[in-house]
Design a protein around this motif. Structure first.
Motif, PDB file in Angstrom:
ATOM      1  N   GLY A 102       0.639  -1.262   0.297  1.00 56.74           N
ATOM      2  CA  GLY A 102       0.233  -0.155   0.079  1.00 56.74           C
ATOM      3  C   GLY A 102       0.879   1.328   0.360  1.00 56.74           C
ATOM      4  N   HIS A 103       2.244   1.153  -0.139  1.00 50.31           N
ATOM      5  CA  HIS A 103       2.818   2.535   0.365  1.00 50.31           C
ATOM      6  C   HIS A 103       3.680   2.542  -1.631  1.00 50.31           C
ATOM      7  CE1 HIS A 103       3.380   1.193   4.777  1.00 50.31           C
ATOM      8  NE2 HIS A 103       1.962   2.415   4.629  1.00 50.31           N
ATOM      9  N   LEU A 104       3.934   2.790  -2.417  1.00 46.42           N
ATOM     10  CA  LEU A 104       4.219   2.428  -3.364  1.00 46.42           C
ATOM     11  C   LEU A 104       3.045   3.657  -3.644  1.00 46.42           C
ATOM     12  CD1 LEU A 104       6.276   2.393  -5.863  1.00 46.42           C
ATOM     13  CD2 LEU A 104       4.089   0.350  -6.990  1.00 46.42           C
ATOM     14  N   LYS A 105       3.012   5.212  -4.250  1.00 41.49           N
ATOM     15  CA  LYS A 105       2.355   5.787  -4.063  1.00 41.49           C
ATOM     16  C   LYS A 105       3.024   7.281  -6.081  1.00 41.49           C
ATOM     17  CE  LYS A 105      -0.799   5.027  -2.330  1.00 41.49           C
ATOM     18  NZ  LYS A 105      -1.795   4.090  -1.928  1.00 41.49           N
ATOM     19  N   LYS A 106       2.360   7.277  -6.513  1.00 43.31           N
ATOM     20  CA  LYS A 106       2.946   8.250  -7.364  1.00 43.31           C
ATOM     21  C   LYS A 106       2.321   9.663  -6.843  1.00 43.31           C
ATOM     22  CE  LYS A 106       1.814   9.637 -12.871  1.00 43.31           C
ATOM     23  NZ  LYS A 106       3.095   9.166 -13.194  1.00 43.31           N
ATOM     24  N   VAL A 107       3.191  10.311  -7.474  1.00 42.81           N
ATOM     25  CA  VAL A 107       3.049  11.674  -7.029  1.00 42.81           C
ATOM     26  C   VAL A 107       2.828  12.514  -8.165  1.00 42.81           C
ATOM     27  CG1 VAL A 107       5.159  14.236  -6.825  1.00 42.81           C
ATOM     28  CG2 VAL A 107       5.990  11.263  -5.968  1.00 42.81           C
ATOM     29  N   ARG A 108       1.716  14.002  -7.217  1.00 37.81           N
ATOM     30  CA  ARG A 108       1.019  14.610  -7.990  1.00 37.81           C
ATOM     31  C   ARG A 108       1.654  15.549  -8.039  1.00 37.81           C
ATOM     32  NH1 ARG A 108      -4.340  14.599  -4.658  1.00 37.81           N
ATOM     33  NH2 ARG A 108      -3.233  13.719  -3.184  1.00 37.81           N
ATOM     34  N   TYR A 109       1.285  16.517  -9.132  1.00 40.01           N
ATOM     35  CA  TYR A 109       1.822  17.849  -9.469  1.00 40.01           C
ATOM     36  C   TYR A 109       0.419  18.535  -8.844  1.00 40.01           C
ATOM     37  CZ  TYR A 109       6.068  14.501 -10.441  1.00 40.01           C
ATOM     38  OH  TYR A 109       6.857  12.973 -10.395  1.00 40.01           O
ATOM     39  N   LEU A 110       0.471  19.752  -8.040  1.00 39.54           N
ATOM     40  CA  LEU A 110       0.055  20.300  -8.180  1.00 39.54           C
ATOM     41  C   LEU A 110       0.280  22.064  -7.681  1.00 39.54           C
ATOM     42  CD1 LEU A 110      -1.701  18.462  -4.717  1.00 39.54           C
ATOM     43  CD2 LEU A 110      -2.238  17.615  -7.445  1.00 39.54           C
ATOM     44  N   ASP A 111      -0.750  22.554  -8.308  1.00 40.28           N
ATOM     45  CA  ASP A 111      -0.773  24.250  -8.665  1.00 40.28           C
ATOM     46  C   ASP A 111      -0.678  24.114  -7.505  1.00 40.28           C
ATOM     47  OD1 ASP A 111       0.615  24.669 -11.284  1.00 40.28           O
ATOM     48  OD2 ASP A 111      -1.516  24.545 -12.055  1.00 40.28           O
ATOM     49  N   GLU A 112      -1.987  24.124  -6.373  1.00 33.96           N
ATOM     50  CA  GLU A 112      -2.351  24.792  -5.585  1.00 33.96           C
ATOM     51  C   GLU A 112      -2.004  23.819  -4.322  1.00 33.96           C
ATOM     52  OE1 GLU A 112      -7.052  23.133  -5.417  1.00 33.96           O
ATOM     53  OE2 GLU A 112      -6.830  24.607  -6.332  1.00 33.96           O
ATOM     54  N   PRO A 113      -2.786  24.418  -3.159  1.00 31.84           N
ATOM     55  CA  PRO A 113      -1.604  22.947  -1.662  1.00 31.84           C
ATOM     56  C   PRO A 113      -2.480  22.007  -1.971  1.00 31.84           C
ATOM     57  CG  PRO A 113      -1.534  25.256  -1.149  1.00 31.84           C
ATOM     58  CD  PRO A 113      -2.628  25.269  -2.478  1.00 31.84           C
ATOM     59  N   ALA A 143       5.594  20.376  -6.116  1.00 36.20           N
ATOM     60  CA  ALA A 143       5.152  21.649  -7.540  1.00 36.20           C
ATOM     61  C   ALA A 143       5.478  21.011  -8.798  1.00 36.20           C
ATOM     62  CB  ALA A 143       5.946  22.940  -6.991  1.00 36.20           C
ATOM     63  N   PRO A 144       4.649  21.961 -10.001  1.00 37.95           N
ATOM     64  CA  PRO A 144       4.524  21.315 -10.928  1.00 37.95           C
ATOM     65  C   PRO A 144       5.626  21.755 -12.662  1.00 37.95           C
ATOM     66  CG  PRO A 144       2.609  22.780 -10.633  1.00 37.95           C
ATOM     67  CD  PRO A 144       3.668  22.485  -9.364  1.00 37.95           C
ATOM     68  N   ASP A 145       6.365  22.666 -11.426  1.00 33.89           N
ATOM     69  CA  ASP A 145       7.804  22.283 -11.683  1.00 33.89           C
ATOM     70  C   ASP A 145       9.115  21.177 -11.949  1.00 33.89           C
ATOM     71  OD1 ASP A 145       7.317  24.859 -10.220  1.00 33.89           O
ATOM     72  OD2 ASP A 145       8.683  25.371 -11.311  1.00 33.89           O
ATOM     73  N   TRP A 146       8.058  20.240 -10.886  1.00 37.08           N
ATOM     74  CA  TRP A 146       9.180  19.086 -11.345  1.00 37.08           C
ATOM     75  C   TRP A 146       9.212  17.519 -11.489  1.00 37.08           C
ATOM     76  CZ3 TRP A 146      13.743  18.924  -8.958  1.00 37.08           C
ATOM     77  CH2 TRP A 146      14.230  20.108  -7.876  1.00 37.08           C
ATOM     78  N   GLU A 147       7.519  18.340 -12.800  1.00 33.84           N
ATOM     79  CA  GLU A 147       6.818  17.268 -13.397  1.00 33.84           C
ATOM     80  C   GLU A 147       7.732  16.376 -14.817  1.00 33.84           C
ATOM     81  OE1 GLU A 147       2.151  16.826 -15.148  1.00 33.84           O
ATOM     82  OE2 GLU A 147       3.146  18.773 -14.679  1.00 33.84           O
ATOM     83  N   TYR A 148       8.153  16.928 -14.808  1.00 27.37           N
ATOM     84  CA  TYR A 148       9.354  16.217 -15.856  1.00 27.37           C
ATOM     85  C   TYR A 148      10.096  14.375 -14.910  1.00 27.37           C
ATOM     86  CZ  TYR A 148      13.760  17.698 -13.235  1.00 27.37           C
ATOM     87  OH  TYR A 148      14.515  18.268 -12.578  1.00 27.37           O
ATOM     88  N   GLU A 149      10.587  14.794 -13.856  1.00 30.19           N
ATOM     89  CA  GLU A 149      10.407  13.005 -13.100  1.00 30.19           C
ATOM     90  C   GLU A 149       9.972  12.366 -13.262  1.00 30.19           C
ATOM     91  OE1 GLU A 149      13.326  15.380  -9.498  1.00 30.19           O
ATOM     92  OE2 GLU A 149      11.051  14.859  -9.122  1.00 30.19           O
ATOM     93  N   ASN A 150       8.426  12.625 -13.606  1.00 27.25           N
ATOM     94  CA  ASN A 150       6.810  11.647 -13.491  1.00 27.25           C
ATOM     95  C   ASN A 150       7.706  10.461 -11.880  1.00 27.25           C
ATOM     96  OD1 ASN A 150       5.897  11.477 -16.046  1.00 27.25           O
ATOM     97  ND2 ASN A 150       8.277  11.498 -16.793  1.00 27.25           N
ATOM     98  N   GLU A 151       8.047  10.512 -11.530  1.00 30.48           N
ATOM     99  CA  GLU A 151       8.208  10.154 -10.077  1.00 30.48           C
ATOM    100  C   GLU A 151       6.595   9.327  -9.113  1.00 30.48           C
ATOM    101  OE1 GLU A 151      10.332  11.474  -5.694  1.00 30.48           O
ATOM    102  OE2 GLU A 151       9.347  12.723  -6.991  1.00 30.48           O
ATOM    103  N   TRP A 152       7.745   7.962  -9.183  1.00 29.20           N
ATOM    104  CA  TRP A 152       6.878   7.498  -7.449  1.00 29.20           C
ATOM    105  C   TRP A 152       7.780   7.082  -6.589  1.00 29.20           C
ATOM    106  CZ3 TRP A 152       2.584   4.527  -9.032  1.00 29.20           C
ATOM    107  CH2 TRP A 152       2.175   4.642 -10.071  1.00 29.20           C
ATOM    108  N   ARG A 153       7.317   6.697  -5.790  1.00 30.63           N
ATOM    109  CA  ARG A 153       8.316   7.092  -4.204  1.00 30.63           C
ATOM    110  C   ARG A 153       7.637   5.086  -3.622  1.00 30.63           C
ATOM    111  NH1 ARG A 153       7.119  12.821  -2.175  1.00 30.63           N
ATOM    112  NH2 ARG A 153       9.343  13.776  -3.812  1.00 30.63           N
ATOM    113  N   ILE A 154       8.066   4.593  -3.209  1.00 28.46           N
ATOM    114  CA  ILE A 154       7.893   4.343  -1.782  1.00 28.46           C
ATOM    115  C   ILE A 154       8.200   5.054  -0.199  1.00 28.46           C
ATOM    116  CG2 ILE A 154       8.745   1.473  -1.310  1.00 28.46           C
ATOM    117  CD1 ILE A 154       9.551   1.497  -3.511  1.00 28.46           C
ATOM    118  N   TRP A 155       6.861   4.955   0.325  1.00 28.30           N
ATOM    119  CA  TRP A 155       6.981   5.650   1.554  1.00 28.30           C
ATOM    120  C   TRP A 155       7.107   4.263   2.676  1.00 28.30           C
ATOM    121  CZ3 TRP A 155       7.408  10.597   2.490  1.00 28.30           C
ATOM    122  CH2 TRP A 155       6.332  11.094   2.095  1.00 28.30           C
ATOM    123  N   ARG A 156       7.930   4.696   3.467  1.00 29.63           N
ATOM    124  CA  ARG A 156       8.637   3.643   4.616  1.00 29.63           C
ATOM    125  C   ARG A 156       7.915   4.639   6.229  1.00 29.63           C
ATOM    126  NH1 ARG A 156       7.648  -0.175   2.310  1.00 29.63           N
ATOM    127  NH2 ARG A 156       8.821  -1.548   1.654  1.00 29.63           N
TER     128      ARG A 156
END
Length: 212
Positions: A102-113, A143-156
């Motif tokens: 349950g801890h693999l999540k795709k990063v969302r890039y948002l213009d607002e908090p 922030a949207p500036d990082w959208e090029y990374e297409n990042e996913w995160r495994i959280w602990r």
């Protein structure tokens, strides 16, 4: 984290009157930093005090969590420039299942908090649920500036290493400037089968791109 906008949240999160009321009626914390407060004290908090408390505790949660950052695109020129020592490193492609506890999540890039789920916050810290999913989703924001990374995160929920032993390596890519000795060290450390084929990336032009 090197970005002050990481895990964005409003300085003063906006909640509805119903959300504030649910918090005041149901908040019964079972963990620090709340232990020791007098029973019923939470019902007397003003709206702005609830907002400040939520933001403060969320910041503490962020400081106690750790994540392994991954990317969808192994051929992104900026990623190689920023995270692979100027194309002198490598990319290791891993086959992950759709969900890792349950801890693999795709990063969302948002213009607002990002908005906090106050009901889940209340229930989680009152011991009514142990579901971390809303919290992890809330933290997986940039922030949207990082959208090029297409990042996913495994959280602990504690800083530690993420062990890849259960997830097969599907490819190894070396940068266009990776020294031969670095390739030898990486392949030895990965201990891959003798028939495993790695790729040396090449630079193509018109348009500029990396190619396997």
């Amino acid at each position: 984290m090197n970005d002050p906008f990481e895990c964005m949240i409003s300085h003063k999160p906006n909640f509805s009157e119903d959300e504030f009321e649910y918090f005041r009626q149901n908040f019964s914390p079972k963990s620090k930093p709340f232990i020791g407060n007098k029973k019923g004290e939470w019902r007397d908090l003003k709206d702005i005090e609830v907002q400040e408390l939520i933001k403060s505790f969320r910041d503490q949660i962020i400081s106690g969590f750790a994540f392994c950052a991954l990317s969808e695109n192994p051929l992104d020129i900026l990623m190689w420039s920023h995270y692979a020592n100027g194309h002198k490193g490598c990319v290791i492609g891993i086959d992950f299942p759709d969900d890792i506890n349950g801890h693999l999540k795709k990063v969302r890039y948002l213009d607002e908090p990002n908005k906090v789920d106050l009901k889940h916050f209340t229930d989680f810290h009152s011991g009514k649920t142990r579901d971390l999913t809303p919290l992890i989703e809330n933290l997986s924001v940039k922030a949207p500036d990082w959208e090029y990374e297409n990042e996913w995160r495994i959280w602990r929920n504690a800083p530690n290493y993420f062990h890849l032993g259960d997830y097969p390596i599907k490819e190894v890519l070396f940068g266009v400037r990776t020294p031969p000795e670095v390739k030898m060290i990486v392949l030895k450390l990965l201990d891959l089968p003798d028939n495993f084929k790695y790729n040396d990336l090449e630079v193509y032009y018109n348009p500029p791109r990396l190619v396997k």
